[in-house]
Motif scaffolding. Structure first.
Motif, PDB file in Angstrom:
ATOM      1  N   MET A 187       0.857  -1.180   0.000  1.00  0.00           N
ATOM      2  CA  MET A 187       0.000   0.000   0.000  1.00  0.00           C
ATOM      3  C   MET A 187       0.902   1.242   0.000  1.00  0.00           C
ATOM      4  N   LYS A 188       0.595   2.186  -0.877  1.00  0.00           N
ATOM      5  CA  LYS A 188       1.310   3.457  -0.955  1.00  0.00           C
ATOM      6  C   LYS A 188       0.324   4.595  -0.722  1.00  0.00           C
ATOM      7  N   LYS A 189       0.795   5.616  -0.006  1.00  0.00           N
ATOM      8  CA  LYS A 189      -0.025   6.798   0.278  1.00  0.00           C
ATOM      9  C   LYS A 189       0.697   8.017  -0.295  1.00  0.00           C
ATOM     10  N   LEU A 190       0.006   8.724  -1.187  1.00  0.00           N
ATOM     11  CA  LEU A 190       0.545   9.916  -1.827  1.00  0.00           C
ATOM     12  C   LEU A 190      -0.253  11.131  -1.369  1.00  0.00           C
ATOM     13  N   ILE A 191       0.454  12.145  -0.900  1.00  0.00           N
ATOM     14  CA  ILE A 191      -0.166  13.400  -0.473  1.00  0.00           C
ATOM     15  C   ILE A 191       0.294  14.489  -1.434  1.00  0.00           C
ATOM     16  N   LEU A 192      -0.638  15.133  -2.084  1.00  0.00           N
ATOM     17  CA  LEU A 192      -0.338  16.252  -2.977  1.00  0.00           C
ATOM     18  C   LEU A 192      -0.822  17.523  -2.302  1.00  0.00           C
ATOM     19  N   PHE A 193       0.071  18.485  -2.132  1.00  0.00           N
ATOM     20  CA  PHE A 193      -0.198  19.699  -1.362  1.00  0.00           C
ATOM     21  C   PHE A 193       0.227  20.910  -2.195  1.00  0.00           C
ATOM     22  N   ARG A 194      -0.745  21.709  -2.600  1.00  0.00           N
ATOM     23  CA  ARG A 194      -0.446  22.927  -3.359  1.00  0.00           C
ATOM     24  C   ARG A 194      -0.087  24.043  -2.381  1.00  0.00           C
ATOM     25  N   HIS A 195       0.911  24.827  -2.744  1.00  0.00           N
ATOM     26  CA  HIS A 195       1.298  25.957  -1.897  1.00  0.00           C
ATOM     27  C   HIS A 195       0.095  26.845  -1.620  1.00  0.00           C
ATOM     28  N   THR A 196       0.154  27.558  -0.513  1.00  0.00           N
ATOM     29  CA  THR A 196      -0.917  28.481  -0.159  1.00  0.00           C
ATOM     30  C   THR A 196      -0.707  29.815  -0.900  1.00  0.00           C
ATOM     31  N   LYS A 197      -1.563  30.773  -0.619  1.00  0.00           N
ATOM     32  CA  LYS A 197      -1.605  32.036  -1.360  1.00  0.00           C
ATOM     33  C   LYS A 197      -0.291  32.817  -1.250  1.00  0.00           C
ATOM     34  N   ALA A 198       0.251  33.195  -2.407  1.00  0.00           N
ATOM     35  CA  ALA A 198       1.471  33.996  -2.469  1.00  0.00           C
ATOM     36  C   ALA A 198       1.117  35.447  -2.769  1.00  0.00           C
ATOM     37  N   VAL A 199       2.105  36.331  -2.621  1.00  0.00           N
ATOM     38  CA  VAL A 199       1.890  37.720  -3.023  1.00  0.00           C
ATOM     39  C   VAL A 199       1.618  37.727  -4.527  1.00  0.00           C
ATOM     40  N   PRO A 200       0.896  38.712  -5.016  1.00  0.00           N
ATOM     41  CA  PRO A 200       0.579  38.755  -6.459  1.00  0.00           C
ATOM     42  C   PRO A 200       1.839  38.741  -7.323  1.00  0.00           C
ATOM     43  N   ASP A 201       1.722  38.116  -8.488  1.00  0.00           N
ATOM     44  CA  ASP A 201       2.900  37.995  -9.346  1.00  0.00           C
ATOM     45  C   ASP A 201       3.350  39.321  -9.938  1.00  0.00           C
ATOM     46  N   ASP A 202       2.503  40.332  -9.924  1.00  0.00           N
ATOM     47  CA  ASP A 202       2.930  41.638 -10.434  1.00  0.00           C
ATOM     48  C   ASP A 202       3.753  42.426  -9.409  1.00  0.00           C
ATOM     49  N   VAL A 203       3.836  41.905  -8.184  1.00  0.00           N
ATOM     50  CA  VAL A 203       4.619  42.560  -7.130  1.00  0.00           C
ATOM     51  C   VAL A 203       6.092  42.169  -7.240  1.00  0.00           C
ATOM     52  N   MET A 204       6.341  40.968  -7.748  1.00  0.00           N
ATOM     53  CA  MET A 204       7.708  40.433  -7.816  1.00  0.00           C
ATOM     54  C   MET A 204       8.096  40.203  -9.275  1.00  0.00           C
ATOM     55  N   ALA A 205       9.317  40.590  -9.616  1.00  0.00           N
ATOM     56  CA  ALA A 205       9.799  40.336 -10.974  1.00  0.00           C
ATOM     57  C   ALA A 205      10.134  38.858 -11.162  1.00  0.00           C
ATOM     58  N   ASP A 206      10.544  38.201 -10.097  1.00  0.00           N
ATOM     59  CA  ASP A 206      10.949  36.794 -10.158  1.00  0.00           C
ATOM     60  C   ASP A 206       9.861  35.919  -9.537  1.00  0.00           C
ATOM     61  N   ASP A 207       9.104  35.206 -10.376  1.00  0.00           N
ATOM     62  CA  ASP A 207       8.012  34.363  -9.885  1.00  0.00           C
ATOM     63  C   ASP A 207       8.508  33.313  -8.895  1.00  0.00           C
ATOM     64  N   HIS A 208       9.672  32.752  -9.138  1.00  0.00           N
ATOM     65  CA  HIS A 208      10.224  31.704  -8.275  1.00  0.00           C
ATOM     66  C   HIS A 208      10.443  32.214  -6.845  1.00  0.00           C
ATOM     67  N   ALA A 209      10.694  33.504  -6.706  1.00  0.00           N
ATOM     68  CA  ALA A 209      11.004  34.098  -5.401  1.00  0.00           C
ATOM     69  C   ALA A 209       9.784  34.661  -4.672  1.00  0.00           C
ATOM     70  N   ARG A 210       8.580  34.504  -5.239  1.00  0.00           N
ATOM     71  CA  ARG A 210       7.395  35.085  -4.588  1.00  0.00           C
ATOM     72  C   ARG A 210       7.131  34.417  -3.240  1.00  0.00           C
ATOM     73  N   PRO A 211       7.062  35.205  -2.162  1.00  0.00           N
ATOM     74  CA  PRO A 211       6.747  34.653  -0.845  1.00  0.00           C
ATOM     75  C   PRO A 211       5.242  34.531  -0.639  1.00  0.00           C
ATOM     76  N   LEU A 212       4.867  33.907   0.441  1.00  0.00           N
ATOM     77  CA  LEU A 212       3.459  33.816   0.809  1.00  0.00           C
ATOM     78  C   LEU A 212       2.952  35.170   1.272  1.00  0.00           C
ATOM     79  N   SER A 213       1.672  35.394   1.036  1.00  0.00           N
ATOM     80  CA  SER A 213       1.004  36.573   1.576  1.00  0.00           C
ATOM     81  C   SER A 213       0.667  36.286   3.045  1.00  0.00           C
ATOM     82  N   ALA A 214       0.199  37.284   3.759  1.00  0.00           N
ATOM     83  CA  ALA A 214      -0.207  37.071   5.155  1.00  0.00           C
ATOM     84  C   ALA A 214      -1.302  36.005   5.212  1.00  0.00           C
TER      85      ALA A 214
END
Length: 176
Positions: A1-28
């Motif tokens: 038996m295998k158990k897979l958990i898929l977890f999408r990141h939570t809300k980040a700051v808008p992509d227009d705030v950061m030039a580098d999408d990879h570096a976008r942090p989470l919003s409050a």
């Protein structure tokens, strides 16, 4: 038996705030949602032996904040640039390469790849979990899918059973 958990990141700051999408942090709101999802995971026993996490700032923060609720449980984590905005087949290839002596795995990543993979793998689900999973996989979404196989390489489309599906909004309506 295998158990897979898929977890999408939570809300980040808008992509227009950061030039580098990879570096976008989470919003409050994203930080609060990550902590909420961590508490939910701890309460439901949704844990894994190992985590594969995208190297993006928002995925690393999501995993770090969620794991704060796991009461000292530390899971082995590998940060992979290949998971950054990865398509479903790339994510599945990474899953297939995991050691078979490990029974559970968490992948922390991004849409649309995570959602597409979850829908592709799931064949059934408790209650109406499969329908909810198929419909929407918003930021902070989490699903646990079990497979009646011995090897990670045996995970095939439409062979998984959805045992959990949650989003910050489903857990706490004021979130998300």
């Amino acid at each position: 038996m295998k158990k897979l958990i898929l977890f999408r990141h939570t809300k980040a700051v808008p992509d227009d705030v950061m030039a580098d999408d990879h570096a976008r942090p989470l919003s409050a709101r994203g930080r609060e949602a990550a902590e909420l999802m961590g508490v939910f995971m701890a309460e439901k026993g949704i844990m894994a032996a190992r985590a594969l996490c995208s190297t993006a700032q928002r995925t690393r923060e999501t995993l770090e904040l969620a794991s704060g609720a796991w009461q000292g449980t530390v899971i082995e984590t590998e940060y992979l640039k290949d998971l950054y905005l990865a398509p479903p087949l790339k994510i599945l290839a990474l899953i297939h390469s995991q050691p078979d002596d490990m029974g559970s795995l968490m992948v922390v990543g991004h849409n649309p790849g995570l959602h597409m993979l979850a829908v592709e793998l799931a064949a059934s689900g408790r209650d109406n979990l499969l329908a909810k999973l198929t419909e929407h996989f918003p930021t902070g979404a989490l699903t646990e899918i079990t497979f009646n196989v011995e090897s990670w390489g045996e995970l095939l489309p439409r062979t998984g059973h959805v045992t959990h599906f949650a989003t910050p909004r489903l857990i706490s309506p004021q979130e998300e």
